[in-house]
Scaffold this motif. Sequence first.
Motif, PDB file in Angstrom:
ATOM      1  N   TYR A  51     -11.553  -4.810   8.027  1.00 28.78           N
ATOM      2  CA  TYR A  51     -11.430  -5.082   6.427  1.00 28.78           C
ATOM      3  C   TYR A  51     -12.727  -6.019   6.003  1.00 28.78           C
ATOM      4  CZ  TYR A  51     -10.214 -10.037   6.948  1.00 28.78           C
ATOM      5  OH  TYR A  51     -10.339 -11.598   7.344  1.00 28.78           O
ATOM      6  N   LEU A  81      -9.061  -1.975   0.541  1.00 29.23           N
ATOM      7  CA  LEU A  81      -8.747  -2.208   1.830  1.00 29.23           C
ATOM      8  C   LEU A  81      -9.721  -3.601   2.592  1.00 29.23           C
ATOM      9  CD1 LEU A  81      -8.640   1.417   3.479  1.00 29.23           C
ATOM     10  CD2 LEU A  81      -6.979   0.096   2.796  1.00 29.23           C
ATOM     11  N   SER A 122      -8.240  -9.812   2.334  1.00 26.32           N
ATOM     12  CA  SER A 122      -8.100 -10.513   3.354  1.00 26.32           C
ATOM     13  C   SER A 122      -6.384 -11.004   3.716  1.00 26.32           C
ATOM     14  CB  SER A 122      -8.709 -11.842   3.513  1.00 26.32           C
ATOM     15  OG  SER A 122      -8.522 -12.817   2.381  1.00 26.32           O
ATOM     16  N   GLY A 178       4.170  -3.954   8.833  1.00 26.09           N
ATOM     17  CA  GLY A 178       3.097  -3.434   9.427  1.00 26.09           C
ATOM     18  C   GLY A 178       3.073  -2.643  10.893  1.00 26.09           C
ATOM     19  N   ASN A 221      -6.414   2.565   9.191  1.00 25.13           N
ATOM     20  CA  ASN A 221      -5.462   1.140   9.757  1.00 25.13           C
ATOM     21  C   ASN A 221      -6.151   0.215  10.478  1.00 25.13           C
ATOM     22  OD1 ASN A 221      -3.098  -0.325   9.347  1.00 25.13           O
ATOM     23  ND2 ASN A 221      -2.507   0.246  11.206  1.00 25.13           N
ATOM     24  N   VAL A 229      -0.635   2.262   5.225  1.00 21.08           N
ATOM     25  CA  VAL A 229      -2.031   2.735   5.078  1.00 21.08           C
ATOM     26  C   VAL A 229      -2.171   3.910   6.481  1.00 21.08           C
ATOM     27  CG1 VAL A 229      -4.291   2.350   5.793  1.00 21.08           C
ATOM     28  CG2 VAL A 229      -3.052   0.744   4.621  1.00 21.08           C
ATOM     29  N   TYR A 246       0.812  -1.297  -0.095  1.00 25.29           N
ATOM     30  CA  TYR A 246      -0.025  -0.004   0.090  1.00 25.29           C
ATOM     31  C   TYR A 246       0.984   1.230  -0.029  1.00 25.29           C
ATOM     32  CZ  TYR A 246      -4.277  -2.827   1.415  1.00 25.29           C
ATOM     33  OH  TYR A 246      -5.149  -3.844   1.334  1.00 25.29           O
ATOM     34  N   LEU A 258      -3.889  -9.086   3.144  1.00 28.60           N
ATOM     35  CA  LEU A 258      -2.961  -7.889   3.606  1.00 28.60           C
ATOM     36  C   LEU A 258      -3.660  -7.400   5.007  1.00 28.60           C
ATOM     37  CD1 LEU A 258      -2.663  -6.135   0.259  1.00 28.60           C
ATOM     38  CD2 LEU A 258      -1.107  -7.724   1.351  1.00 28.60           C
ATOM     39  N   ALA A 259      -4.429  -8.227   5.585  1.00 28.05           N
ATOM     40  CA  ALA A 259      -5.137  -8.050   7.008  1.00 28.05           C
ATOM     41  C   ALA A 259      -4.470  -8.622   8.133  1.00 28.05           C
ATOM     42  CB  ALA A 259      -6.599  -7.712   6.778  1.00 28.05           C
ATOM     43  N   TRP A 260      -4.213  -8.009   9.055  1.00 30.29           N
ATOM     44  CA  TRP A 260      -3.913  -8.726  10.237  1.00 30.29           C
ATOM     45  C   TRP A 260      -4.873  -8.873  11.460  1.00 30.29           C
ATOM     46  CZ3 TRP A 260       1.539  -6.078  10.257  1.00 30.29           C
ATOM     47  CH2 TRP A 260       2.547  -7.264   9.990  1.00 30.29           C
ATOM     48  N   TYR A 313      -3.221  -3.535   8.959  1.00 31.99           N
ATOM     49  CA  TYR A 313      -3.050  -4.142   7.746  1.00 31.99           C
ATOM     50  C   TYR A 313      -1.426  -4.355   7.365  1.00 31.99           C
ATOM     51  CZ  TYR A 313      -7.544  -2.604   5.907  1.00 31.99           C
ATOM     52  OH  TYR A 313      -8.808  -2.564   5.782  1.00 31.99           O
ATOM     53  N   ARG A 314      -1.346  -5.309   6.624  1.00 32.31           N
ATOM     54  CA  ARG A 314       0.417  -5.510   6.398  1.00 32.31           C
ATOM     55  C   ARG A 314       0.482  -4.426   5.204  1.00 32.31           C
ATOM     56  NH1 ARG A 314      -2.008 -10.729   6.822  1.00 32.31           N
ATOM     57  NH2 ARG A 314      -0.740 -12.165   7.911  1.00 32.31           N
TER      58      ARG A 314
END
Length: 309
Positions: free
Chosen positions: A167, A174, A177, A211, A163, A158, A89, A179-181, A187-188
């Motif tokens: 998501y 955004l 999935s 991230g 952030n 982000v 991102y 790229l999401a922690w 986000y990663r």
Amino acid sequence: MKSLYTITFTTFFAISISNCDGSSSNQNLALLALATQAQPSIQFSAVVGDSKATCGGDISGHGDSISSSVTIQHVAGVMPIGLKDLRFYVSEFELVDQNDNVVTVSVPDTGVWQYGGVTLLDFENNKGSCSGTSATNDSVLASVENKTYKTIRFTLGVPESLNHIDYNNAPSPLNVSGLAWGWLMGYRFFVGEFLSNDAATLGNAAVLHIGSSGCTGSGPADYACSKANRPRIELNPVGGFNPFTQKIQFDLKKAVTGWDISTGSKSCHSMGMGGDATDCPTVFTNFGIDYSTGDQGSTEQTVFGVVSK
């Protein structure tokens, strides 16, 4: 006379184009590509040393010569590698003109790759060892002038204001999935992964996820992270930067300088656990991040540069 190009969205965008994480049709993605080809943009590319960062085959041309007196300092020496993932991102773009005026770049929502000033750059195409979708994106659509600037700045990541949104209910891009922690509702910002295709070290891998970390709170509205890990990239190329004739290049080789997967896998997840304490500090420095604080480091980043289109 200055030539100012402003984005005008064509009727192609009225076509239903779905989320970045997998459900869009190839036909719609092709129409999106046609609709955006002529739009002014800030273009990116991705390489691994002398080779293009692509999925579906061996990547070579990235290593140093190997001898008993040479320490391998990046990627995997001269072994062929296969790309697994490369997405990140970018946000908060600024241009500085020849009179030192700072121009905040307007990045519109596109319904697919851009939202809230954030753009997802995606260089994996679900071929070979890559997993994800066939859709890729290498450009930030924006209103930019066809002229040469002294400086271009942007943030890898982000913004904090976005952030910690959910998501599952977020607008594209955004809502990806991968790229999401989930445990952080963050986000990663950067995901780069590759593996060795060399017979002697087959399967040795490198995994780099950047991230924010040290995040606490009971919900998206009150999260706080002790380490932002959100580097501000500033490029001041000799002769300046013209977005119509030049692009920003990311080099995965430079990103993992200091890692050697010829003797085993390496991983950094920004979390400060497991092998992070060993593997993260070196690569964070390459991005211009102080791993101990998560702030901008004293060493200038080396992973992004400006090249001709």
